[in-house]
Scaffold this active site. Structure first.
Site, short mmCIF file in Angstrom:
data_model
loop_
_atom_site.label_atom_id
_atom_site.label_comp_id
_atom_site.label_asym_id
_atom_site.label_seq_id
_atom_site.Cartn_x
_atom_site.Cartn_y
_atom_site.Cartn_z
N GLY A 49 42.79 40.34 12.71
CA GLY A 49 41.47 41.64 12.74
C GLY A 49 41.82 43.23 12.18
O GLY A 49 41.20 43.64 11.60
N SER A 50 43.21 43.14 12.63
CA SER A 50 43.42 44.51 11.92
C SER A 50 44.08 45.13 10.99
O SER A 50 43.69 46.12 10.55
CB SER A 50 45.17 45.27 12.75
N SER B 72 47.16 48.15 14.53
CA SER B 72 47.46 47.38 15.19
C SER B 72 46.38 47.19 16.54
O SER B 72 46.52 48.53 16.86
CB SER B 72 48.85 46.73 15.57
N SER C 21 45.92 46.13 19.41
CA SER C 21 46.94 46.18 20.56
C SER C 21 47.98 47.55 19.83
O SER C 21 49.01 47.33 21.61
CB SER C 21 47.74 44.69 20.84
N THR D 232 52.03 44.02 18.08
CA THR D 232 52.11 43.01 16.72
C THR D 232 53.19 42.65 16.14
O THR D 232 53.72 43.93 15.58
CB THR D 232 50.49 42.47 15.78
N GLU E 65 37.86 32.49 14.43
CA GLU E 65 38.09 32.84 15.47
C GLU E 65 36.55 32.82 16.43
O GLU E 65 36.57 32.59 17.72
CB GLU E 65 38.46 34.22 15.88
N HIS F 52 39.92 28.03 -13.00
CA HIS F 52 41.05 27.61 -13.29
C HIS F 52 41.53 26.64 -12.71
O HIS F 52 42.92 26.48 -12.71
CB HIS F 52 41.92 29.06 -13.89
N LYS G 61 51.34 33.34 20.51
CA LYS G 61 52.10 34.71 20.61
C LYS G 61 52.87 35.10 22.00
O LYS G 61 53.89 34.87 22.21
CB LYS G 61 51.10 36.39 20.88
C1 F6R Z 1 41.90 38.34 17.43
C2 F6R Z 1 41.95 38.95 16.15
C3 F6R Z 1 43.62 38.72 15.98
C4 F6R Z 1 44.12 39.77 16.26
C5 F6R Z 1 46.16 39.77 15.70
C6 F6R Z 1 46.62 40.50 14.96
O1 F6R Z 1 40.53 39.50 17.67
O2 F6R Z 1 41.47 39.29 15.51
O3 F6R Z 1 43.67 38.68 14.20
O4 F6R Z 1 43.61 40.86 15.43
O5 F6R Z 1 46.02 39.05 15.92
O6 F6R Z 1 46.63 41.03 16.70
P1 F6R Z 1 45.95 43.07 16.75
O7 F6R Z 1 45.36 43.06 15.65
O8 F6R Z 1 46.16 43.71 18.29
O9 F6R Z 1 47.94 43.62 15.98
#
Ligand code: F6R
Length: 328
Positions: free
Chosen positions: A39-40, A81, A83, A86, A212, A228, A321
């Site tokens: 998502g990031s 990121s 969070s 990551t 998700e 192709h 994770k």
């Molecule tokens: C959860 C999501 C995941 C996170 C990915 C990376 O909503 O979409 O795809 O985005 O695990 O974590 P972040 O975004 O915290 O770096």
């Protein structure tokens, strides 16, 4: 999650306001790299699609621990990121800092936020407490704002403002459309085809949101490349009988590509249960991209409802994770 999806236009406006506080100056970089996962990363992909035919320097999204060799001191490097924890993004960020890149950080905090603060790097602080995939506006807008500030392209933030207006005007209509599409996807495999570089990231966004939020598998492919290779695989209809095509079009899809899609559907007649042709709305690229992104987000929520699953938790991502934590 439904509320977060609904509020994407408000989030875009809020993100634009927040960007006024951080100024990144300097010369036009010789290359641009965005490190991020899931998502990031998708915000970087969307910008990459938008700039595909406009950006005077190479632009690459890196979803890995290691950076390509071209990322050097003359590169503008974004570490994104939500969070801030990551590990792939942290490793790429570390490498970029050691190589002397011009680094910009987008995060809600975590290790990445702490490091950026200590090192005095430009930091776009994203509000905490959201699932990263629901923070698309906050993760995307700073990239556009910085690219404008350093003179790579202009007009991106005004396009975002326009897009927010379009999303607000159209969301009730899309909500109804999303329900109908989701109903047709129930217990089927969604296959999303994009028909221009602008739309490739939108197809990816659909896949990730269906994964998700609705907790289903989804396949994507791009035209004209599809013609192709995948066109041959389509010749085994037994595996596709319970699948539904979602074809993403744009007013600037190359006319030859549009013809290829039409011919492909003729050849594959009867292979798929159903095909939806979905067209972008609006005029400027950001309007067009975000119109289909928002529709896809809504479809994922509606499909979650049909499947009686909660769109919010992503237990498998969290437990993976957890398994990786602390182990080298
Ligand atoms: C959860 C999501 C995941 C996170 C990915 C990376 O909503 O979409 O795809 O985005 O695990 O974590 P972040 O975004 O915290 O770096």
């Amino acid at each position: 999650m439904q509320q977060l999806v609904w509020e994407l236009p408000e989030q875009l406006c809020n993100a634009l306001c927040r960007c006024r506080d951080v100024v990144v100056s300097g010369e036009v970089p010789l290359s641009i790299a965005v490190a991020g996962m899931g998502g990031s990363a998708i915000g970087g992909d969307i910008i990459g699609g938008l700039l595909a035919e406009r950006c005077p320097v190479p632009f690459r999204v890196v979803r890995d621990y290691r950076l390509p060799a071209f990322v050097q001191a003359d590169t503008l490097f974004f570490a994104v990121s939500y969070s801030g924890n990551t590990e792939e993004t942290l490793a790429a960020y570390d490498q970029a800092t050691r190589r002397g890149c011009r680094v910009v950080v987008v995060t809600s905090g975590g290790k990445l936020g702490g490091l950026a603060e200590r090192r005095g790097q430009p930091l776009f602080q994203v509000p905490a407490g959201l699932p990263p995939r629901a923070a698309l506006g906050y993760l995307l807008v700073p990239l556009a704002a910085v690219l404008e500030q350093v003179g790579v392209v202009d007009g991106l933030t005004s396009q975002i403002e326009r897009a927010a207006g379009l999303l607000r005007r159209c969301r009730i209509k899309w909500q109804r459309q999303a329900k109908r599409i989701a109903k047709s996807l129930f217990e089927r495999l969604p296959i999303v085809y994009s028909t221009s570089r602008l739309l490739d990231p939108v197809a990816d966004r659909w896949r990730c949101q269906l994964n998700e939020n609705a907790k289903v598998m989804c396949h994507t492919a791009v035209f004209p490349e599809h013609n192709h290779n995948e066109i041959v695989g389509m010749g085994s209809p037994e595996s596709l009988r319970r699948s539904v095509l979602l074809i993403l079009y744009d007013r600037f899809t190359h006319p030859r590509t549009a013809r290829r899609v039409a011919q492909t559907l003729e050849i594959a007649r009867g292979t798929f249960e159903r095909a939806h042709r979905l067209k972008t709305e609006g005029r400027v690229p950001f309007e067009r991209v975000l119109s289909l992104c928002m529709l896809g987000d809504m479809v994922s929520i509606e499909l979650a409802r049909f499947r009686r699953v909660d769109p919010l938790p992503v237990a498998r991502i969290d437990s993976l994770k957890e398994r990786m934590r602390g182990k080298r």
